[in-house]
Design a protein around this motif. Structure first.
Motif, mmCIF file in Angstrom:
data_model
loop_
_atom_site.group_PDB
_atom_site.id
_atom_site.type_symbol
_atom_site.label_atom_id
_atom_site.label_comp_id
_atom_site.label_asym_id
_atom_site.label_seq_id
_atom_site.Cartn_x
_atom_site.Cartn_y
_atom_site.Cartn_z
ATOM 1 N N SER A 77 10.664 7.117 7.765
ATOM 2 C CA SER A 77 11.669 7.522 6.778
ATOM 3 C C SER A 77 11.130 7.557 5.351
ATOM 4 O O SER A 77 11.817 8.017 4.440
ATOM 5 C CB SER A 77 12.867 6.564 6.835
ATOM 6 O OG SER A 77 12.457 5.234 6.564
ATOM 7 N N ARG A 78 9.895 7.096 5.145
ATOM 8 C CA ARG A 78 9.330 7.092 3.797
ATOM 9 C C ARG A 78 8.785 8.470 3.436
ATOM 10 O O ARG A 78 8.457 9.266 4.316
ATOM 11 C CB ARG A 78 8.203 6.054 3.698
ATOM 12 C CG ARG A 78 8.644 4.622 3.962
ATOM 13 C CD ARG A 78 7.455 3.691 3.936
ATOM 14 N NE ARG A 78 7.782 2.388 4.501
ATOM 15 C CZ ARG A 78 6.878 1.489 4.881
ATOM 16 N NH1 ARG A 78 5.587 1.765 4.732
ATOM 17 N NH2 ARG A 78 7.249 0.336 5.402
ATOM 18 N N PRO A 79 8.654 8.766 2.145
ATOM 19 C CA PRO A 79 8.096 10.068 1.743
ATOM 20 C C PRO A 79 6.631 10.202 2.155
ATOM 21 O O PRO A 79 5.926 9.210 2.352
ATOM 22 C CB PRO A 79 8.232 10.053 0.214
ATOM 23 C CG PRO A 79 9.214 8.974 -0.087
ATOM 24 C CD PRO A 79 9.086 7.957 0.995
ATOM 25 N N VAL A 80 6.174 11.442 2.280
ATOM 26 C CA VAL A 80 4.763 11.713 2.539
ATOM 27 C C VAL A 80 3.948 11.221 1.340
ATOM 28 O O VAL A 80 4.329 11.454 0.189
ATOM 29 C CB VAL A 80 4.528 13.224 2.743
ATOM 30 C CG1 VAL A 80 3.049 13.521 2.906
ATOM 31 C CG2 VAL A 80 5.320 13.724 3.946
ATOM 32 N N TYR A 81 2.836 10.514 1.608
ATOM 33 C CA TYR A 81 1.994 10.051 0.504
ATOM 34 C C TYR A 81 1.279 11.255 -0.088
ATOM 35 O O TYR A 81 0.551 11.968 0.605
ATOM 36 C CB TYR A 81 0.982 9.008 0.982
ATOM 37 C CG TYR A 81 0.311 8.293 -0.165
ATOM 38 C CD1 TYR A 81 0.885 7.156 -0.709
ATOM 39 C CD2 TYR A 81 -0.865 8.777 -0.734
ATOM 40 C CE1 TYR A 81 0.286 6.497 -1.784
ATOM 41 C CE2 TYR A 81 -1.462 8.135 -1.804
ATOM 42 C CZ TYR A 81 -0.875 6.994 -2.324
ATOM 43 O OH TYR A 81 -1.463 6.354 -3.392
ATOM 44 N N ARG A 82 1.472 11.489 -1.377
ATOM 45 C CA ARG A 82 1.011 12.716 -2.010
ATOM 46 C C ARG A 82 -0.259 12.544 -2.841
ATOM 47 O O ARG A 82 -0.536 13.355 -3.710
ATOM 48 C CB ARG A 82 2.125 13.260 -2.909
ATOM 49 C CG ARG A 82 3.340 13.756 -2.148
ATOM 50 C CD ARG A 82 3.034 15.035 -1.405
ATOM 51 N NE ARG A 82 4.200 15.591 -0.745
ATOM 52 C CZ ARG A 82 4.210 16.750 -0.115
ATOM 53 N NH1 ARG A 82 3.114 17.473 -0.072
ATOM 54 N NH2 ARG A 82 5.313 17.190 0.465
ATOM 55 N N GLY A 83 -1.024 11.523 -2.570
ATOM 56 C CA GLY A 83 -2.256 11.326 -3.329
ATOM 57 C C GLY A 83 -3.476 11.329 -2.428
ATOM 58 O O GLY A 83 -3.368 11.277 -1.200
ATOM 59 N N THR A 84 -4.643 11.388 -3.022
ATOM 60 C CA THR A 84 -5.897 11.311 -2.287
ATOM 61 C C THR A 84 -6.233 9.852 -1.991
ATOM 62 O O THR A 84 -5.587 8.923 -2.513
ATOM 63 C CB THR A 84 -7.032 11.932 -3.109
ATOM 64 O OG1 THR A 84 -7.225 11.125 -4.291
ATOM 65 C CG2 THR A 84 -6.700 13.356 -3.516
ATOM 66 N N PHE A 85 -7.281 9.655 -1.188
ATOM 67 C CA PHE A 85 -7.709 8.289 -0.891
ATOM 68 C C PHE A 85 -8.165 7.584 -2.166
ATOM 69 O O PHE A 85 -7.848 6.400 -2.371
ATOM 70 C CB PHE A 85 -8.839 8.301 0.133
ATOM 71 C CG PHE A 85 -9.399 6.935 0.406
ATOM 72 C CD1 PHE A 85 -8.751 6.052 1.251
ATOM 73 C CD2 PHE A 85 -10.576 6.513 -0.212
ATOM 74 C CE1 PHE A 85 -9.253 4.776 1.484
ATOM 75 C CE2 PHE A 85 -11.089 5.244 0.011
ATOM 76 C CZ PHE A 85 -10.421 4.378 0.870
ATOM 77 N N ASP A 86 -8.897 8.280 -3.008
ATOM 78 C CA ASP A 86 -9.383 7.675 -4.252
ATOM 79 C C ASP A 86 -8.216 7.266 -5.148
ATOM 80 O O ASP A 86 -8.244 6.195 -5.780
ATOM 81 C CB ASP A 86 -10.298 8.641 -4.999
ATOM 82 C CG ASP A 86 -11.622 8.853 -4.272
ATOM 83 O OD1 ASP A 86 -12.005 7.964 -3.492
ATOM 84 O OD2 ASP A 86 -12.260 9.896 -4.506
ATOM 85 N N GLN A 87 -7.189 8.114 -5.210
ATOM 86 C CA GLN A 87 -6.002 7.772 -6.005
ATOM 87 C C GLN A 87 -5.281 6.575 -5.412
ATOM 88 O O GLN A 87 -4.808 5.694 -6.139
ATOM 89 C CB GLN A 87 -5.074 8.981 -6.087
ATOM 90 C CG GLN A 87 -5.612 10.119 -6.937
ATOM 91 C CD GLN A 87 -4.786 11.383 -6.821
ATOM 92 O OE1 GLN A 87 -4.153 11.636 -5.795
ATOM 93 N NE2 GLN A 87 -4.773 12.191 -7.879
ATOM 94 N N ALA A 88 -5.190 6.526 -4.086
ATOM 95 C CA ALA A 88 -4.539 5.402 -3.416
ATOM 96 C C ALA A 88 -5.328 4.107 -3.644
ATOM 97 O O ALA A 88 -4.749 3.044 -3.872
ATOM 98 C CB ALA A 88 -4.409 5.678 -1.922
ATOM 99 N N LYS A 89 -6.649 4.211 -3.613
ATOM 100 C CA LYS A 89 -7.496 3.042 -3.837
ATOM 101 C C LYS A 89 -7.327 2.515 -5.250
ATOM 102 O O LYS A 89 -7.229 1.294 -5.474
ATOM 103 C CB LYS A 89 -8.952 3.414 -3.567
ATOM 104 C CG LYS A 89 -9.913 2.234 -3.619
ATOM 105 C CD LYS A 89 -11.321 2.669 -3.226
ATOM 106 C CE LYS A 89 -12.272 1.482 -3.257
ATOM 107 N NZ LYS A 89 -13.662 1.893 -2.870
ATOM 108 N N GLU A 90 -7.288 3.433 -6.199
ATOM 109 C CA GLU A 90 -7.126 3.031 -7.597
ATOM 110 C C GLU A 90 -5.771 2.372 -7.835
ATOM 111 O O GLU A 90 -5.651 1.434 -8.624
ATOM 112 C CB GLU A 90 -7.278 4.258 -8.501
ATOM 113 C CG GLU A 90 -7.235 3.938 -9.987
ATOM 114 C CD GLU A 90 -7.448 5.162 -10.853
ATOM 115 O OE1 GLU A 90 -7.284 5.053 -12.074
ATOM 116 O OE2 GLU A 90 -7.788 6.230 -10.298
#
Length: 305
Positions: free
Chosen positions: A136-149
Motif C-alpha cells: 500500500s506504500r507509494p513506489v520509491y521514486r529515487g535511485t539507490f544512491d539517493q536512498a543511501k544518502e
C-alpha cells in the motif's frame, strides 16, 4: 482471529490487573500463528523455491500485525544467525515487542520462535510478509544512491521487491484470465485493487518502455507509457518487466487504463460532491444579511428623559 488485537502487556501485568483472560487469548493466538507459519513454509517450499502464497494465507488468517510480531520475535532470537540478512535483522530489532518475563525470569516471547523451519526459508518468508505490508506504500521514486544518502535503502529495496511481486501477479492474471480473445476484466481489477494505480502503472509502463521494439503494443498504450515517469535508469528496471505474450499484455494494459480512468472519474465526482458551492455560500450569506432582525427591547431615543 486476525481482528483480535495483540495484548500489549506482560503476563505479570495481566495478573496484577485481572486481565489474564485477555493475555492468554492473545498469547495462544500468537503461538497458533507461529505453527501456521511453520506449516505454510513447509507447504509452499517446492523445487528449492518458496512460493509467494504462504505469506498471504497466514496473513489472511491471523492478520498482518500478529504475523509480523511472531516473525520479529523469531528474528530477534536468531540475531546471530548469518542465514538471516541484516535488513531483516534491523527491521526485527525496531519492531515493538512486549517485554514478557515471568516470575521465574523466563522470557515468554522466546516461545514464539520458529524452530521447525530452516533459517534461510524464514528469511525469505519475512521478506514476503514485509512486502505484503509495503504494497500500500507509494513506489520509491529515487535511485539507490539517493536512498543511501537519505538512509532509506531498506525502503528502496522493499519497493523493488513489491514491483517484482506486482510483475508476477500481472503475468498470472494474464495467463489465468485469458479467454481466447481478451483478459478477464475481473483479473485486471484484482491486480489493480491489490497494488493500486501507481504501482500497476509503473510496472506496466516500465515494461512497454523496455520493449520499445515490440510492435504488438498499441500506439495508444505506447504513448501512455511514455508519460509515466521512472526516475531510475533503464538498466536498473529490468527486474520488473512483465514477460507475458505482448498481444495479451496489451489487452491487459488497455483494460487497466480504462479501469484507472473510471476510478479517476469517480474520484473527481466525489470531490465535486463534497466541495460546497461558492455561489451557494454567497447566496446563503446574502439571505442571512437581508433577513430583518426581530424587534428588540431597546428604548426609543429620548424615552428615559
Amino acid at each position: 482471529m486476525k481482528k483480535n488485537l495483540i495484548y500489549q502487556h506482560s503476563g505479570q501485568y495481566a495478573q496484577e490487573h485481572d486481565e489474564l483472560k485477555q493475555y492468554f487469548a492473545s498469547f495462544n493466538a500468537l503461538r497458533d500463528c507461529k505453527e501456521a507459519i511453520e506449516q505454510a513454509i513447509a507447504d509452499h517450499y517446492h523445487d528449492n523455491r518458496l512460493n509467494d502464497g504462504g505469506a498471504r494465507e497466514v496473513i489472511a488468517q491471523f492478520g498482518l500485525e500478529r504475523t509480523m510480531y511472531v516473525l520479529a520475535a523469531t528474528v530477534q532470537a536468531k540475531d546471530s544467525d548469518g542465514r538471516i540478512d541484516q535488513d531483516n535483522k534491523a527491521w526485527a530489532r525496531a519492531f515493538p515487542l512486549v517485554v514478557d518475563v515471568d516470575t521465574f525470569g523466563r522470557d515468554r516471547t522466546k516461545e514464539l520462535e520458529l524452530y521447525r523451519a530452516h533459517p534461510g526459508l524464514i528469511d525469505l518468508f519475512v521478506h514476503e510478509v514485509r512486502d505484503e505490508a509495503a504494497i500500500s506504500r507509494p513506489v520509491y521514486r529515487g535511485t539507490f544512491d539517493q536512498a543511501k544518502e537519505a538512509g532509506e535503502v531498506p525502503e528502496y529495496r522493499t519497493s523493488l521487491r513489491v514491483n517484482k511481486l506486482c510483475q508476477r501477479e500481472i503475468e498470472q492474471a494474464v495467463t489465468e484470465g485469458w479467454d481466447g480473445t481478451h483478459v478477464d476484466p475481473d483479473a485486471v481489477k484484482g491486480v489493480l485493487e491489490r497494488f493500486g494505480p501507481e504501482r500497476l502503472s509503473y510496472v506496466l509502463a516500465n515494461t512497454v518502455q523496455q520493449k520499445e521494439w515490440e510492435d504488438r503494443f498499441s500506439g495508444a498504450n505506447v504513448s501512455w507509457a511514455k508519460t509515466v515517469p521512472m526516475h531510475i535508469s533503464p538498466e536498473k528496471r529490468t527486474s520488473c518487466i512483465v514477460n507475458s505474450h505482448p498481444a495479451k499484455l496489451d489487452d491487459f494494459i488497455s483494460t487497466a487504463r480504462q479501469e484507472m480512468g473510471r476510478m479517476d472519474k469517480e474520484r473527481g465526482q466525489s470531490v465535486k460532491v463534497k466541495r460546497p458551492s461558492v455561489r451557494k455560500k454567497l447566496s446563503e450569506k446574502a439571505d442571512t444579511s437581508a433577513t430583518p432582525k426581530p424587534p428588540g427591547k431597546s428604548k426609543a431615543k429620548g424615552q428615559d428623559r
